[in-house]
Design a protein around this motif. Structure first.
Motif, PDB file in Angstrom:
ATOM      1  N   ALA B 409      -0.275  10.883  -6.119  1.00  0.00           N
ATOM      2  CA  ALA B 409       0.753  10.300  -6.993  1.00  0.00           C
ATOM      3  C   ALA B 409       1.959   9.855  -6.175  1.00  0.00           C
ATOM      4  O   ALA B 409       2.532   8.783  -6.394  1.00  0.00           O
ATOM      5  N   ARG B 410       2.334  10.677  -5.200  1.00  0.00           N
ATOM      6  CA  ARG B 410       3.481  10.320  -4.346  1.00  0.00           C
ATOM      7  C   ARG B 410       3.176   9.076  -3.531  1.00  0.00           C
ATOM      8  O   ARG B 410       4.019   8.193  -3.356  1.00  0.00           O
ATOM      9  N   LYS B 411       1.951   8.990  -3.019  1.00  0.00           N
ATOM     10  CA  LYS B 411       1.569   7.814  -2.228  1.00  0.00           C
ATOM     11  C   LYS B 411       1.582   6.562  -3.089  1.00  0.00           C
ATOM     12  O   LYS B 411       2.015   5.498  -2.654  1.00  0.00           O
ATOM     13  N   ALA B 412       1.114   6.722  -4.349  1.00  0.00           N
ATOM     14  CA  ALA B 412       1.094   5.573  -5.262  1.00  0.00           C
ATOM     15  C   ALA B 412       2.520   5.123  -5.576  1.00  0.00           C
ATOM     16  O   ALA B 412       2.823   3.928  -5.592  1.00  0.00           O
ATOM     17  N   ASP B 413       3.426   6.108  -5.786  1.00  0.00           N
ATOM     18  CA  ASP B 413       4.837   5.781  -6.039  1.00  0.00           C
ATOM     19  C   ASP B 413       5.431   5.008  -4.865  1.00  0.00           C
ATOM     20  O   ASP B 413       6.148   4.017  -5.045  1.00  0.00           O
ATOM     21  N   ALA B 414       5.151   5.506  -3.662  1.00  0.00           N
ATOM     22  CA  ALA B 414       5.728   4.885  -2.467  1.00  0.00           C
ATOM     23  C   ALA B 414       5.217   3.467  -2.276  1.00  0.00           C
ATOM     24  O   ALA B 414       5.920   2.601  -1.762  1.00  0.00           O
ATOM     25  N   ALA B 415       3.977   3.223  -2.726  1.00  0.00           N
ATOM     26  CA  ALA B 415       3.383   1.896  -2.528  1.00  0.00           C
ATOM     27  C   ALA B 415       3.977   0.859  -3.479  1.00  0.00           C
ATOM     28  O   ALA B 415       3.908  -0.338  -3.226  1.00  0.00           O
TER      29      ALA B 415
END
Lengths: 356, 416
Positions: B409-415
């Motif tokens: 989820a954090r990686k998706a947010d950052a993307a």
């Protein structure tokens, strides 16, 4: 009774009001710097403005006559501004190259050594010692003065492989912090307890909990509540002494000096490092501590002769290895060099890589 | 009858040599017969000589303060006052300087004048925590001296189990390697904690320090519980013409020996035309090449800070270095500085609630584990926080799938 004045809780002041105008104008907008000579920095701003900084050593514990003299020098030769470094060097800023030499001449005439820049041995970090601390095993000002007299030639030149930061600490708490070389007090005997005073002076549970090796326990001595030390466990660190002054740890003979090398804060090239024990049992010998000074100078000699450009003390030892360090310095390697504190297994050589 | 100068045969030996002598300074004060501190300092010299003779210290603490504050005065009462009565009280007043330790000569003179009226005339620029240490004051004179320093626009420094006085490097005022406004960060953080500086009630001391880059000229990494260190994201700036000039000056071997092979992650390579090839993805922002090639190399343009927590000195579990709790935080806008203050506040609250009596932040993290600390502060986990992942399997991992979801989820947010 006169009304007491409430404090103005104004906090950390704004530095802009005390800052040299060229620094203020170009705040956050500097392009590069170089060093025209040891003790002098030359900074160039993106605007094209230039500033020359002359760095000089001080005794840190300064009388107001000395401070006023520095202010006079700044008024006459350096545009009226001064700053200090975290290692108690004083810096004068001037806005033209022509002003550098007269400032250097004046500092020389007044006895302030110019240096401490680049790859020099800079001022030793300075604690309080006998002058003001409540638990010191030695003096700080005298140790620093003696060492800096002996290292003066390395302060005014930039001939070391990299910068050398030396620290001193007057007890094992190590207020001086990490250094390329650390000259620290090492107690060698357990505290001597005045049982008549413990109950009236010390909060006994706090003292018990302060001991890092759980060697202190409550006891009834001569019918009085006191504390006793398991001397087989005691590591003679002196941590009990600040909360319980009747547990006297300082001793004119058994309080010794130990020397450590290879500490650094910076993350430059290698990660920050803690300093490591190299010598101990050194007499605490005022007023000039010649035995400690001789060992420090010997370590610096080996480092200067053998290290490659830009290697800090700890990086040099990591490259050449500890066997070679002890060989080059002639210092003995003893059982006390082998750590047995928490995490100590990480300091053992878990490999077949040996230097023979 | 004025006191006579004490015999100081050991201290006298510290007046020779090329380094400025503090003993000569103490004597100047002791011999200023028209000043109120002359006898005071004669007595002090006598006690110091006594320490040199007997190799012991003779000061004890006590309780001395100023109206409205609970800390900042370091009380010192002599244990040998029978021999040296005039200096039986020799307290220190800790005063916080401006970040970067800048002074006008006018300010220095004003401080000297105050200290001439009320104190010993002895001042340390600066103490290890960063305070101006006005050393040597009787209990009676502490309040009037403080009143005058405070009226000059200066506030009391920290002592005891509270937030302590802070230090920054010279930073943006005079350094091209500065990656944020150190003075602003330091003032924003410290001035948010004035109550915790002046009325200490934490488990133990709390030190913040601010360095503009990884060279850490503020000695923050080991000496601060909370070390704020400047760094940048993205590519460093390279002036290739200046790289060529540097190679021409030091030679190819010089360039290779002094720059290329000292890069800790082998991120540098010398091109055939003497320009520099930088693998910015491998660069750890260690500063070495920038230090050596000050004209050619500069930090990148997206600047900010890396935060290390838990540095401390030996007592009680041994010296600790700070470790990464925030790999990068942008430090440009007002909101960025507010976010830093907010993080410091959360950290201090967590420390106040969870640390044991006399436990430093690093010791608390050691006891509870880094993950519990990060969760308490609501900080995101990052592989930059470890040298390597765990090497032993003794851990209960039945929450694995949930943790994987958080990471994704954090990686998706950052993307986004």
């Amino acid at each position: 009774m006169t009304q007491l004045r409430r404090p103005d809780e104004c906090g950390v002041p704004d530095p802009m009001q005390y800052m040299h105008p060229v620094l203020k104008k170009n705040y956050g907008k500097w392009k590069y710097h170089d060093r025209p000579r040891p003790g002098v920095l030359h900074h160039v701003a993106l605007s094209g403005d230039e500033v020359w900084t002359v760095k000089a050593g001080t005794q840190r514990q300064m009388d107001i006559f000395t401070i006023r003299k520095l202010a006079d020098i700044a008024d006459q030769f350096a545009e009226g501004f001064i700053r200090f470094t975290v290692r108690s060097n004083v810096e004068f800023m001037v806005s033209s190259a022509a002003k550098v030499q007269p400032l250097l001449d004046k500092l020389a005439a007044e006895g302030f050594p110019v240096g401490g820049t680049g790859n020099s041995v800079t001022m030793i970090s300075h604690t309080q010692g006998w002058l003001h601390c409540d638990i010191p095993g030695t003096d700080a000002s005298g140790v620093v003065k003696s060492l800096m007299d002996d290292l003066h030639a390395e302060f005014i030149r930039e001939e070391m492989p990299n910068r050398v930061k030396i620290t001193t600490s007057c007890c094992e708490i190590n207020c001086g912090g990490q250094g390329d070389i650390a000259i620290n007090i090492q107690h060698t005997k357990p505290p001597i307890i005045n049982h008549d005073l413990v109950a009236g002076t010390c909060e006994r549970p706090a003292v018990v909990s302060r001991c890092p090796v759980a060697a202190i326990r409550p006891a009834l001595v001569n019918g009085k509540p006191s504390l006793e030390v398991d001397e087989k466990k005691c590591v003679c660190c002196g941590a009990c002494f600040p909360p319980c002054p009747p547990m006297q740890i300082n001793d004119p003979v058994h309080t010794k000096i130990a020397i450590w090398v290879g500490g650094k804060h910076s993350s430059t090239r290698s990660k920050p490092m803690l300093h490591k024990l190299v010598a101990a049992g050194i007499p605490n010998n005022p007023p000039r501590w010649p035995e400690a000074s001789a060992i420090v100078r010997n370590i610096l000699r080996a480092y200067k002769e053998d290290a490659r450009a830009w290697e800090r003390m700890g990086e040099w030892v990591e490259r050449i290895g500890w066997p070679r360090f002890f060989e080059l310095t002639g210092l003995p390697f003893t059982k006390y060099h082998v750590d047995d504190w928490r995490g100590s297994r990480g300091s053992l050589n878990a490999s077949a890589q040996v230097r023979i | 009858m004025p006191r006579k100068m004490p015999e100081t045969p050991l201290l006298d030996q510290l007046e020779s040599g090329p380094w400025p002598s503090f003993v000569s300074g103490l004597k100047r004060l002791a011999q200023a017969e028209d000043k109120p501190y002359a006898d005071y300092m004669k007595s002090l010299l006598g006690q110091l000589e006594h320490s040199y003779q007997t190799r012991k210290g003779y000061w004890k603490g006590g309780t001395v303060g100023v109206f409205g504050y609970g800390a900042g005065i370091i009380p010192r009462f002599s244990e040998v006052a029978d021999k040296f009565p005039e200096s039986s009280e020799f307290h220190t007043i800790r005063i916080m300087p401006a970040p970067g330790m800048h002074y006008t000569t006018e300010l220095l003179r004003q401080m000297c004048d105050i200290w001439e009226r009320h104190g010993s005339g002895l001042v340390a620029f600066h103490g290890q925590s960063g305070d101006i240490m006005f050393q040597g004051c009787t209990t009676e004179k502490v309040q009037p001296a403080w009143d005058e320093f405070n009226a000059l626009g200066f506030d009391m420094g920290g002592a005891g189990a509270g937030v302590r006085t802070s230090v920054s490097c010279v930073g943006a005022a005079r350094c091209e390697q500065s990656c944020y406004d150190e003075a602003r960060a330091m003032r924003s953080v410290l001035n948010n904690f004035l109550d915790d500086i002046h009325r200490p009630s934490l488990p133990y001391k709390m030190k913040f320090k601010f360095a503009g880059c990884a060279n850490d000229c503020a000695n923050a990494t080991q000496r601060a519980d909370f070390a704020v260190i400047g760094t940048w994201k993205g590519d460093m700036q390279v002036d290739q013409a200046e790289v060529v000039n540097f190679v021409n000056k030091v030679g190819r071997k010089g360039m290779i020996d002094q720059v290329i092979r000292l890069c800790p992650t082998n991120a540098l390579s010398l091109n055939d035309d003497d320009t520099l090839d930088v693998d910015n993805k491998s660069c750890v922002r260690c500063m070495h090449c920038l230090n050596v090639m000050t004209k050619a190399l500069t930090p990148g343009t997206e600047r900010g800070i890396c935060i290390l927590a838990g540095g401390k000195r030996t007592l009680k579990i041994g010296d600790l270095l700070g470790t990464v709790i925030v790999p990068f935080m942008k430090m440009e806008s007002d909101e960025d500085y507010e976010a830093l203050v907010d993080l410091c506040q959360r950290m201090l609250d967590f420390f106040a609630e969870n640390a044991l009596e006399h436990e430093r932040l690093g010791e608390m993290i050691d006891r509870i584990g880094l993950v519990a600390f990060l969760e308490g502060l609501e900080l995101d986990l990052d592989p930059n926080m470890v040298s390597h992942p765990r090497t032993n399997p003794y851990v209960r991992m039945d929450g694995w799938d949930e943790e994987v979801k958080k990471w994704q989820a954090r990686k998706a947010d950052a993307a986004e």
